[in-house]
Design a protein around this motif. Structure first.
Motif, PDB file in Angstrom:
ATOM      1  N   THR A 118      35.056 -32.788  22.506  1.00 47.10           N
ATOM      2  CA  THR A 118      35.179 -32.319  23.886  1.00 47.10           C
ATOM      3  C   THR A 118      36.270 -33.135  24.587  1.00 47.10           C
ATOM      4  OG1 THR A 118      32.867 -31.673  23.954  1.00 47.10           O
ATOM      5  CG2 THR A 118      33.957 -32.008  26.076  1.00 47.10           C
ATOM      6  N   ASP A 119      37.205 -32.439  25.221  1.00 41.66           N
ATOM      7  CA  ASP A 119      38.331 -33.053  25.937  1.00 41.66           C
ATOM      8  C   ASP A 119      39.259 -33.856  25.029  1.00 41.66           C
ATOM      9  OD1 ASP A 119      37.327 -31.982  28.334  1.00 41.66           O
ATOM     10  OD2 ASP A 119      36.144 -33.774  28.735  1.00 41.66           O
ATOM     11  N   LYS A 120      39.236 -33.570  23.724  1.00 38.05           N
ATOM     12  CA  LYS A 120      40.072 -34.319  22.784  1.00 38.05           C
ATOM     13  C   LYS A 120      40.995 -33.404  21.982  1.00 38.05           C
ATOM     14  CE  LYS A 120      36.682 -37.997  22.301  1.00 38.05           C
ATOM     15  NZ  LYS A 120      35.777 -38.682  21.400  1.00 38.05           N
ATOM     16  N   TYR A 121      41.170 -32.169  22.439  1.00 36.11           N
ATOM     17  CA  TYR A 121      42.050 -31.251  21.721  1.00 36.11           C
ATOM     18  C   TYR A 121      42.737 -30.299  22.680  1.00 36.11           C
ATOM     19  CZ  TYR A 121      38.267 -27.767  22.148  1.00 36.11           C
ATOM     20  OH  TYR A 121      37.314 -26.911  22.622  1.00 36.11           O
ATOM     21  N   SER A 122      43.900 -29.829  22.251  1.00 39.18           N
ATOM     22  CA  SER A 122      44.549 -28.723  22.947  1.00 39.18           C
ATOM     23  C   SER A 122      44.129 -27.452  22.228  1.00 39.18           C
ATOM     24  CB  SER A 122      46.072 -28.892  22.957  1.00 39.18           C
ATOM     25  OG  SER A 122      46.585 -28.937  21.648  1.00 39.18           O
ATOM     26  N   ALA A 123      44.271 -26.318  22.868  1.00 38.22           N
ATOM     27  CA  ALA A 123      43.801 -25.062  22.278  1.00 38.22           C
ATOM     28  C   ALA A 123      44.913 -24.025  22.300  1.00 38.22           C
ATOM     29  CB  ALA A 123      42.593 -24.541  23.045  1.00 38.22           C
ATOM     30  N   PHE A 124      44.957 -23.242  21.241  1.00 38.19           N
ATOM     31  CA  PHE A 124      45.855 -22.100  21.178  1.00 38.19           C
ATOM     32  C   PHE A 124      45.041 -20.940  20.645  1.00 38.19           C
ATOM     33  CE2 PHE A 124      49.111 -19.223  19.730  1.00 38.19           C
ATOM     34  CZ  PHE A 124      50.123 -19.383  20.662  1.00 38.19           C
ATOM     35  N   THR A 125      45.006 -19.852  21.392  1.00 35.56           N
ATOM     36  CA  THR A 125      44.198 -18.702  21.024  1.00 35.56           C
ATOM     37  C   THR A 125      45.116 -17.497  20.861  1.00 35.56           C
ATOM     38  OG1 THR A 125      42.408 -19.642  22.338  1.00 35.56           O
ATOM     39  CG2 THR A 125      42.193 -17.347  21.714  1.00 35.56           C
ATOM     40  N   ILE A 126      45.041 -16.884  19.686  1.00 37.45           N
ATOM     41  CA  ILE A 126      45.882 -15.738  19.361  1.00 37.45           C
ATOM     42  C   ILE A 126      45.069 -14.803  18.462  1.00 37.45           C
ATOM     43  CG2 ILE A 126      46.904 -16.835  17.326  1.00 37.45           C
ATOM     44  CD1 ILE A 126      49.592 -15.545  18.119  1.00 37.45           C
ATOM     45  N   ALA A 127      45.318 -13.527  18.546  1.00 39.16           N
ATOM     46  CA  ALA A 127      44.579 -12.567  17.711  1.00 39.16           C
ATOM     47  C   ALA A 127      44.676 -12.958  16.248  1.00 39.16           C
ATOM     48  CB  ALA A 127      45.120 -11.154  17.925  1.00 39.16           C
ATOM     49  N   GLY A 128      43.514 -13.117  15.613  1.00 37.34           N
ATOM     50  CA  GLY A 128      43.468 -13.425  14.192  1.00 37.34           C
ATOM     51  C   GLY A 128      43.574 -14.894  13.838  1.00 37.34           C
ATOM     52  N   ALA A 129      43.795 -15.766  14.798  1.00 32.72           N
ATOM     53  CA  ALA A 129      43.982 -17.207  14.536  1.00 32.72           C
ATOM     54  C   ALA A 129      45.112 -17.377  13.516  1.00 32.72           C
ATOM     55  CB  ALA A 129      42.687 -17.872  14.124  1.00 32.72           C
ATOM     56  N   SER A 130      44.830 -17.863  12.312  1.00 29.65           N
ATOM     57  CA  SER A 130      45.913 -18.083  11.348  1.00 29.65           C
ATOM     58  C   SER A 130      46.602 -16.774  10.965  1.00 29.65           C
ATOM     59  CB  SER A 130      45.401 -18.810  10.104  1.00 29.65           C
ATOM     60  OG  SER A 130      44.584 -17.976   9.315  1.00 29.65           O
ATOM     61  N   ILE A 131      45.876 -15.680  10.981  1.00 28.83           N
ATOM     62  CA  ILE A 131      46.472 -14.382  10.650  1.00 28.83           C
ATOM     63  C   ILE A 131      47.579 -14.042  11.654  1.00 28.83           C
ATOM     64  CG2 ILE A 131      46.014 -11.881  10.557  1.00 28.83           C
ATOM     65  CD1 ILE A 131      43.235 -12.672   9.348  1.00 28.83           C
ATOM     66  N   GLY A 132      47.342 -14.312  12.920  1.00 30.75           N
ATOM     67  CA  GLY A 132      48.355 -14.068  13.939  1.00 30.75           C
ATOM     68  C   GLY A 132      49.600 -14.918  13.774  1.00 30.75           C
ATOM     69  N   VAL A 133      49.463 -16.028  13.045  1.00 30.28           N
ATOM     70  CA  VAL A 133      50.584 -16.942  12.845  1.00 30.28           C
ATOM     71  C   VAL A 133      51.331 -16.676  11.539  1.00 30.28           C
ATOM     72  CG1 VAL A 133      51.218 -19.389  12.632  1.00 30.28           C
ATOM     73  CG2 VAL A 133      49.450 -18.716  14.249  1.00 30.28           C
ATOM     74  N   VAL A 134      50.671 -16.063  10.551  1.00 34.14           N
ATOM     75  CA  VAL A 134      51.328 -15.896   9.244  1.00 34.14           C
ATOM     76  C   VAL A 134      51.546 -14.448   8.808  1.00 34.14           C
ATOM     77  CG1 VAL A 134      50.467 -18.138   8.463  1.00 34.14           C
ATOM     78  CG2 VAL A 134      49.200 -16.052   7.838  1.00 34.14           C
ATOM     79  N   ALA A 135      50.822 -13.508   9.343  1.00 35.97           N
ATOM     80  CA  ALA A 135      50.935 -12.118   8.876  1.00 35.97           C
ATOM     81  C   ALA A 135      52.257 -11.487   9.317  1.00 35.97           C
ATOM     82  CB  ALA A 135      49.770 -11.283   9.392  1.00 35.97           C
ATOM     83  N   PRO A 136      52.946 -10.810   8.411  1.00 35.87           N
ATOM     84  CA  PRO A 136      54.190 -10.129   8.787  1.00 35.87           C
ATOM     85  C   PRO A 136      54.008  -9.128   9.932  1.00 35.87           C
ATOM     86  CG  PRO A 136      53.995 -10.230   6.402  1.00 35.87           C
ATOM     87  CD  PRO A 136      52.679 -10.720   6.967  1.00 35.87           C
ATOM     88  N   ALA A 137      52.839  -8.536  10.061  1.00 40.35           N
ATOM     89  CA  ALA A 137      52.590  -7.573  11.139  1.00 40.35           C
ATOM     90  C   ALA A 137      52.707  -8.216  12.522  1.00 40.35           C
ATOM     91  CB  ALA A 137      51.198  -6.960  10.971  1.00 40.35           C
ATOM     92  N   PHE A 138      52.520  -9.522  12.592  1.00 36.61           N
ATOM     93  CA  PHE A 138      52.560 -10.233  13.877  1.00 36.61           C
ATOM     94  C   PHE A 138      53.728 -11.203  13.962  1.00 36.61           C
ATOM     95  CE2 PHE A 138      47.845  -9.545  13.194  1.00 36.61           C
ATOM     96  CZ  PHE A 138      47.780  -8.417  14.000  1.00 36.61           C
ATOM     97  N   LYS A 139      54.796 -10.887  13.271  1.00 36.33           N
ATOM     98  CA  LYS A 139      55.954 -11.786  13.192  1.00 36.33           C
ATOM     99  C   LYS A 139      56.460 -12.221  14.576  1.00 36.33           C
ATOM    100  CE  LYS A 139      60.375 -12.271  10.850  1.00 36.33           C
ATOM    101  NZ  LYS A 139      60.085 -13.333   9.936  1.00 36.33           N
TER     102      LYS A 139
END
Length: 189
Positions: free
Chosen positions: A81-102
């Motif tokens: 708690t209060d020790k991390y930053s957050a990034f929220t994107i559809a699919g989590a890792s999928i949103g970062v690596v899938a070609p559909a979400f380039k």
């Protein structure tokens, strides 16, 4: 006096500023403005420091509303708690690596770089989840048609993310998980 002030500045300002210039200013107005500017200058270093520091991680998770509280509760249980930053994107890792979400990928890597700079994070915690619509969009219905296929799809996306992280930010560690609808997380390495 005000007409004199307006005529003095008439050649220097546009018509829209004439009303401002025609208003007489009091010493009280000047002192209020100076006090506000002084307070802003005094607080600026403290405010910029508030965003920086040493934090444990960035948590990458999905936008799915069903998982927001589950992810938050998991991180609290882990003592973050209060020790991390957050990034929220559809699919989590999928949103970062899938070609559909380039097109989204640059936003994540830029945010990660900012979190490193501002928060001195040590790792990225990635939490994908089951019944993920982004997985279906990115890889098709067959990729999530059975629990085994779904697990394999997420595992591949998570491990692809880990490889990309190692290339882009080799000093950062990672934790990779797949969360079930009940909040239980299966970890991958």
């Amino acid at each position: 006096m005000s007409s004199n002030r307006v005529s003095h500045y008439a050649g220097l300002s546009c018509q829209c500023c004439t009303d401002m210039l025609s208003q007489p200013s009091s010493r009280r107005d000047f002192l209020r403005t100076a006090a506000g500017a002084g307070m802003a200058a005094f607080l600026a270093p403290q405010l910029s420091f508030a965003a920086s520091g040493n934090y444990e991680a960035m948590v990458l998770s999905c936008i799915d509303p069903r998982f927001q509280k589950l992810v938050f509760d998991r991180e609290a249980k882990e003592g973050r708690t209060d020790k991390y930053s957050a990034f929220t994107i559809a699919g989590a890792s999928i949103g970062v690596v899938a070609p559909a979400f380039k097109a989204w990928q640059v936003a994540f890597w830029d945010n990660l770089a900012a979190s490193l700079q501002l928060h001195n994070i040590k790792q990225v915690i990635v939490i994908n989840h089951r019944d993920c619509g982004a997985a279906k969009i990115a890889y098709g219905a067959a990729a999530v048609a059975t629990p085994a296929a779904e697990t394999e799809t997420h595992k591949n996306a998570l491990l692809t993310f880990k490889k990309e992280l190692a290339v882009r930010q080799p000093k950062l560690g990672s934790q990779l998980g797949l969360m079930a609808l009940d909040g239980k997380v299966e970890m991958f390495s």
